[in-house]
Design a protein around this motif. Structure first.
Motif, PDB file in Angstrom:
ATOM      1  N   SER A  12      89.910  38.072  57.439  1.00  0.00           N
ATOM      2  CA  SER A  12      90.724  39.492  56.285  1.00  0.00           C
ATOM      3  C   SER A  12      89.759  40.619  56.485  1.00  0.00           C
ATOM      4  O   SER A  12      88.881  40.614  56.417  1.00  0.00           O
ATOM      5  CB  SER A  12      90.910  38.396  54.897  1.00  0.00           C
ATOM      6  N   LEU A  13      90.650  40.962  56.174  1.00  0.00           N
ATOM      7  CA  LEU A  13      90.027  42.411  55.828  1.00  0.00           C
ATOM      8  C   LEU A  13      89.192  42.963  54.581  1.00  0.00           C
ATOM      9  O   LEU A  13      88.244  43.293  54.686  1.00  0.00           O
ATOM     10  CB  LEU A  13      91.426  43.632  55.637  1.00  0.00           C
ATOM     11  N   TYR A  52      84.829  41.428  66.734  1.00  0.00           N
ATOM     12  CA  TYR A  52      84.629  40.454  67.793  1.00  0.00           C
ATOM     13  C   TYR A  52      84.992  39.451  67.276  1.00  0.00           C
ATOM     14  O   TYR A  52      85.433  38.412  68.276  1.00  0.00           O
ATOM     15  CB  TYR A  52      84.479  41.414  68.646  1.00  0.00           C
ATOM     16  N   LEU A  53      84.075  38.710  66.371  1.00  0.00           N
ATOM     17  CA  LEU A  53      84.188  37.253  66.401  1.00  0.00           C
ATOM     18  C   LEU A  53      85.368  36.749  66.011  1.00  0.00           C
ATOM     19  O   LEU A  53      86.110  35.867  66.444  1.00  0.00           O
ATOM     20  CB  LEU A  53      83.039  36.850  65.414  1.00  0.00           C
ATOM     21  N   THR A  54      86.140  37.216  65.414  1.00  0.00           N
ATOM     22  CA  THR A  54      87.875  37.319  64.450  1.00  0.00           C
ATOM     23  C   THR A  54      88.179  37.357  66.250  1.00  0.00           C
ATOM     24  O   THR A  54      89.240  36.409  65.747  1.00  0.00           O
ATOM     25  CB  THR A  54      87.939  37.873  63.631  1.00  0.00           C
ATOM     26  N   ALA A  55      87.700  38.152  66.353  1.00  0.00           N
ATOM     27  CA  ALA A  55      89.448  38.343  68.716  1.00  0.00           C
ATOM     28  C   ALA A  55      88.840  37.238  68.719  1.00  0.00           C
ATOM     29  O   ALA A  55      89.620  36.541  69.534  1.00  0.00           O
ATOM     30  CB  ALA A  55      89.000  39.374  68.820  1.00  0.00           C
ATOM     31  N   ALA A  56      87.468  36.557  68.723  1.00  0.00           N
ATOM     32  CA  ALA A  56      87.008  35.322  70.178  1.00  0.00           C
ATOM     33  C   ALA A  56      87.684  34.103  69.715  1.00  0.00           C
ATOM     34  O   ALA A  56      88.137  33.231  70.880  1.00  0.00           O
ATOM     35  CB  ALA A  56      85.445  35.534  70.112  1.00  0.00           C
ATOM     36  N   LYS A  65      93.463  42.242  73.036  1.00  0.00           N
ATOM     37  CA  LYS A  65      92.559  41.617  71.370  1.00  0.00           C
ATOM     38  C   LYS A  65      91.577  42.251  71.553  1.00  0.00           C
ATOM     39  O   LYS A  65      91.219  42.672  70.666  1.00  0.00           O
ATOM     40  CB  LYS A  65      92.940  40.077  71.268  1.00  0.00           C
ATOM     41  N   TRP A  66      90.802  42.516  72.316  1.00  0.00           N
ATOM     42  CA  TRP A  66      89.809  43.210  72.595  1.00  0.00           C
ATOM     43  C   TRP A  66      89.701  44.689  72.082  1.00  0.00           C
ATOM     44  O   TRP A  66      88.909  44.846  71.227  1.00  0.00           O
ATOM     45  CB  TRP A  66      88.797  43.271  73.756  1.00  0.00           C
ATOM     46  N   ILE A  67      90.902  45.746  72.061  1.00  0.00           N
ATOM     47  CA  ILE A  67      90.668  46.790  72.293  1.00  0.00           C
ATOM     48  C   ILE A  67      90.782  46.609  70.308  1.00  0.00           C
ATOM     49  O   ILE A  67      90.769  47.790  69.778  1.00  0.00           O
ATOM     50  CB  ILE A  67      91.392  47.794  72.976  1.00  0.00           C
ATOM     51  N   ILE A  68      92.251  46.112  70.540  1.00  0.00           N
ATOM     52  CA  ILE A  68      92.204  46.335  68.152  1.00  0.00           C
ATOM     53  C   ILE A  68      91.398  45.964  68.287  1.00  0.00           C
ATOM     54  O   ILE A  68      90.969  46.292  66.981  1.00  0.00           O
ATOM     55  CB  ILE A  68      93.907  44.902  68.285  1.00  0.00           C
TER      56      ILE A  68
END
Length: 111
Positions: A12-13, A52-56, A65-68
């Motif tokens: 989460s943020l 990036y860990l969350t995106a993975a 998703k990598w851009i986001i």
């Protein structure tokens, strides 16, 4: 013990911002005053790494998703460091700043 950091909280943020701020302060405290100039870069690296860990681990398929994740890392970084409190003229100066005269020479608040 389950009420502290969890994987869901780090995703989460709020959790990612808190983890970025805490990790940056601990690393800076361990290195000492010589790390003061590098703290912002350390925080940016940690924020991007968490994003990036969350995106993975995200189940979405696609390159977007990598851009986001990059922009989410910037949001985490700015939330952790309080950059969202701009412009600086609206912030209340601390007494140490006034005593040392650290006010900018050319850019001053006109309000």
């Amino acid at each position: 013990m389950n009420d502290l950091f969890t994987w869901a909280a780090l995703g989460s943020l709020t959790g990612a911002s808190a983890a970025t701020l805490l990790t940056t302060n601990v690393i800076g405290g361990l290195i000492g005053p010589s790390a003061d100039k590098a703290r912002k870069w350390i925080a940016l690296g940690i924020a991007l790494a968490l994003s990036y860990l969350t995106a993975a681990f995200a189940t979405d398929v696609g390159a977007e998703k990598w851009i986001i994740a990059f922009f989410n890392g910037l949001v985490i970084f700015s939330a952790a460091l309080g950059i969202n409190q701009l412009p600086p003229g609206n912030r209340q100066a601390t007494p140490t700043q006034l005593a040392q005269g650290n006010e900018p020479r050319f850019i001053r608040s006109w309000a």
